[in-house]
Enzyme design. Sequence first.
Site, PDB file in Angstrom:
ATOM      1  N   LYS A  12       0.857  -1.194   0.000  1.00  0.00           N
ATOM      2  CA  LYS A  12       0.000   0.000   0.000  1.00  0.00           C
ATOM      3  C   LYS A  12       0.879   1.225   0.000  1.00  0.00           C
ATOM      4  CE  LYS A  12      -4.461   0.807   0.220  1.00  0.00           C
ATOM      5  NZ  LYS A  12      -5.608  -0.049  -0.120  1.00  0.00           N
ATOM      6  N   ASP A  58      -7.000   4.382  -4.304  1.00  0.00           N
ATOM      7  CA  ASP A  58      -7.681   4.228  -3.012  1.00  0.00           C
ATOM      8  C   ASP A  58      -8.294   5.617  -2.775  1.00  0.00           C
ATOM      9  OD1 ASP A  58      -7.638   2.110  -0.571  1.00  0.00           O
ATOM     10  OD2 ASP A  58      -7.588   4.099   0.294  1.00  0.00           O
TER      11      ASP A  58
HETATM   12  N1  GLU Z   1      -7.459   0.252  -2.740  1.00  0.00           N
HETATM   13  C1  GLU Z   1      -8.192  -0.924  -3.049  1.00  0.00           C
HETATM   14  C2  GLU Z   1      -8.211  -1.847  -1.848  1.00  0.00           C
HETATM   15  O1  GLU Z   1      -8.257  -1.383  -0.732  1.00  0.00           O
HETATM   16  C3  GLU Z   1      -7.764  -1.587  -4.355  1.00  0.00           C
HETATM   17  C4  GLU Z   1      -6.323  -1.932  -4.502  1.00  0.00           C
HETATM   18  C5  GLU Z   1      -5.930  -2.410  -5.903  1.00  0.00           C
HETATM   19  O2  GLU Z   1      -6.757  -2.452  -6.796  1.00  0.00           O
HETATM   20  O3  GLU Z   1      -4.761  -2.749  -6.048  1.00  0.00           O
HETATM   21  O4  GLU Z   1      -8.225  -3.044  -1.948  1.00  0.00           O
END
Ligand code: GLU
Length: 453
Positions: A129, A169
């Site tokens: 992340k 996100d």
């Molecule tokens: N931010 C999204 C999550 O919390 C998607 C992450 C992504 O698609 O890599 O899973």
Amino acid sequence: MTQLDALVQPIFDAVLQRNPGEVEFHQAAREVFESLGRVISKHPQYAEASILERICEPERQIIFRVPWVDDDGRVQINRGFRVEFNSALGPYKGGLRFHPSVYLGTIKFLGFEQVFKNALTGMPIGGGKGGSDFDPKGRSDAEVMRFCQSFMTELYRHIGEYTDVPAGDIGVGGREIGYLFGQYKRITNRYESAVLTGKGIGWGGSLVRTEATGYGATIFADEMLKTRGDSFDGKRVLVSGSGNVALYAIQKVQQLGGKVVGCSDSTGVVYDETGVDLELLRQVKEIDRGRLSDYAHYRGAASDYRPGGNIWSIAESTRVDVALPCATQNELDGADAAALVAGGVLAVAEGANMPSTPDAVRVFTEAGVLFGPGKAANAGGVATSALEMQQNASRDSWSFEHTEQRLEEIMRGIHERCAETADEYDEPGNYVLGANIAGFTRVADAMLAFGVI
Ligand code: GLU
């Protein structure tokens, strides 16, 4: 607070000591640890190889300066993060969050959740992340572009199709992914489509990716309802938030025959007894980048707008069958959960990451409410990102129908995996336990196979 098993308590204490002040990360780790005591005692090989200690320590943490020039010619400084948490199952995968509240603890909690979530999808993706304390609100497109270009000028050296694949996100949508991808392409001189997901449809994006998180959370809730012979038909639903996840959760609820009677944003709450007007909400939020008060203004007498209100308190005065928290972490506390239980809630599925506090989860569990934790219920977003990577790898693009069908299969698969694991550990219907154990086991087994790395 549930007592931790004696086998895992010292490991959790070490996590607290090693990561001071990172309260959201502590909360996310504790929730997983509460499920793992019995796994560790049943399978001593995990303890012998210190899997739990290793899984809590990110493989790599990158923090960098992001300087950029605003429209007044002033130099601004933000902080950028990428936490590459675990790559046992595939390249690090997870979104970027741009929000003024972001600090290392936010990214660590999100990265930790992502490891188990991604494992639960059954797809070949590790967990990571990133993000920044940059606040896109009120910034011009040109400022957002300059910020994204500066952010990528550092990030590009750490990411890649086989290394680390960021996405969106909170605060990072199609516009930001476009600027980030453009800068990556320019710096590296490579058209490496699968280095980012959430791309535009004309340049390597996947149909259904925009809808996927909200659709997936609703499908998960539907699967939970089915275990009690029920469905969304005629259900009264609250969906918090009005960003990407909330908008498409509302759409799927409506498609399945439910009525969304309330939604919210950071400025207020709308109670709409005749059902939220999705087209209007999309126009205000997605196209005009406006506020919920603008929606209420256009909607007139049909909706009741409460500035600064709490969406869950709607359940104090009217029946609510399903709640889909789709805003942000810790948005729903014990008192909110009690209000929902009093309002008759049957099922709660988390579209956001960790929106329910530990107290809220306890209230739901004790009341026998079907509760789908974020790492299971909101995994449709990242799963569809993995489908985007598949399409990029094969230089192909799939139809909306085919991609949505794949998403539905994946969500039903996640539901089944959680339910079966909960049964195996004699706690039928405990999706928190099922998600934590099923996610952990898949990552832990890969880590065991790789030796001490
Ligand atoms: N931010 C999204 C999550 O919390 C998607 C992450 C992504 O698609 O890599 O899973």
